[in-house]
Write a protein that holds these residues in place. Structure first.
Motif, mmCIF file in Angstrom:
data_model
loop_
_atom_site.group_PDB
_atom_site.id
_atom_site.type_symbol
_atom_site.label_atom_id
_atom_site.label_comp_id
_atom_site.label_asym_id
_atom_site.label_seq_id
_atom_site.Cartn_x
_atom_site.Cartn_y
_atom_site.Cartn_z
ATOM 1 N N ASN A 1 6.133 7.648 6.182
ATOM 2 C CA ASN A 1 6.044 6.893 4.933
ATOM 3 C C ASN A 1 7.421 6.310 4.583
ATOM 4 O O ASN A 1 7.904 6.433 3.466
ATOM 5 N N HIS B 1 0.831 -1.213 0.000
ATOM 6 C CA HIS B 1 0.000 0.000 0.000
ATOM 7 C C HIS B 1 0.861 1.258 0.000
ATOM 8 O O HIS B 1 0.519 2.255 -0.645
ATOM 9 N N GLU C 1 2.086 1.868 -3.480
ATOM 10 C CA GLU C 1 0.999 2.278 -4.366
ATOM 11 C C GLU C 1 0.351 3.588 -3.960
ATOM 12 O O GLU C 1 -0.595 4.041 -4.600
ATOM 13 N N GLY C 2 0.852 4.192 -2.882
ATOM 14 C CA GLY C 2 0.333 5.480 -2.446
ATOM 15 C C GLY C 2 -1.045 5.412 -1.800
ATOM 16 O O GLY C 2 -1.741 6.428 -1.722
ATOM 17 N N GLN C 3 -1.426 4.257 -1.326
ATOM 18 C CA GLN C 3 -2.724 4.068 -0.673
ATOM 19 C C GLN C 3 -2.570 4.312 0.829
ATOM 20 O O GLN C 3 -2.390 3.388 1.611
ATOM 21 N N VAL C 4 -2.652 5.572 1.197
ATOM 22 C CA VAL C 4 -2.330 6.005 2.553
ATOM 23 C C VAL C 4 -3.249 5.367 3.594
ATOM 24 O O VAL C 4 -2.777 4.860 4.624
ATOM 25 N N ALA C 5 -4.547 5.381 3.359
ATOM 26 C CA ALA C 5 -5.490 4.845 4.341
ATOM 27 C C ALA C 5 -5.278 3.341 4.541
ATOM 28 O O ALA C 5 -5.261 2.853 5.677
ATOM 29 N N GLU C 6 -5.107 2.622 3.450
ATOM 30 C CA GLU C 6 -4.899 1.176 3.548
ATOM 31 C C GLU C 6 -3.558 0.855 4.217
ATOM 32 O O GLU C 6 -3.449 -0.109 4.979
ATOM 33 N N LYS C 7 -2.537 1.646 3.912
ATOM 34 C CA LYS C 7 -1.231 1.476 4.561
ATOM 35 C C LYS C 7 -1.392 1.638 6.063
ATOM 36 O O LYS C 7 -0.893 0.830 6.848
#
Length: 115
Positions: A84, A26, A29-35
């Motif tokens: 991050n 995540h 892939e830049g998926q902040v909430a899922e990360k």
């Protein structure tokens, strides 16, 4: 339901590793909430599973050192989430994988005589 305490700890290590690998994906892939959700799951396993399972009375110095290591891993996970930072996430994953591998090498006392 029929897992031994030893197997349950193994499952915690596996679950934390899975959550960290998901967080890394995540993050890439830049998926902040899922990360964040995946890192939170890994933190929950470390703090409320692995750390909580330590018996500091029976474990003595070893348990204290493991608690310090789990605390360090939790800080790495928090840093990975806040900044991050894939390097912190990788280090936390490597440490947990190494600990899990070592744990799996330990044979529970009840099974040692049977093998």
């Amino acid at each position: 339901m029929s897992a031994s305490p030893h197997q349950l700890i193994s499952m915690l290590f596996d679950g934390a590793g899975t959550a960290i690998r998901a967080a890394a994906l995540h993050m890439r892939e830049g998926q902040v909430a899922e990360k964040g959700k995946a890192i939170s799951k890994a933190l929950d396993i470390v703090n409320n599973g692995l750390l909580a399972a330590l018996d500091r009375e029976k474990g003595g110095e070893l348990a204290d050192r493991m608690a310090s290591l789990y605390d360090y891993i939790a800080r790495l996970l928090l840093n990975a989430n806040l900044r991050n930072d894939p390097a912190s996430l990788d280090e936390a994953g490597r440490l947990l994988a190494d600990l899990g591998e070592a744990w799996n090498q330990i044979k529970p006392a009840a099974h040692q005589g049977a093998e």
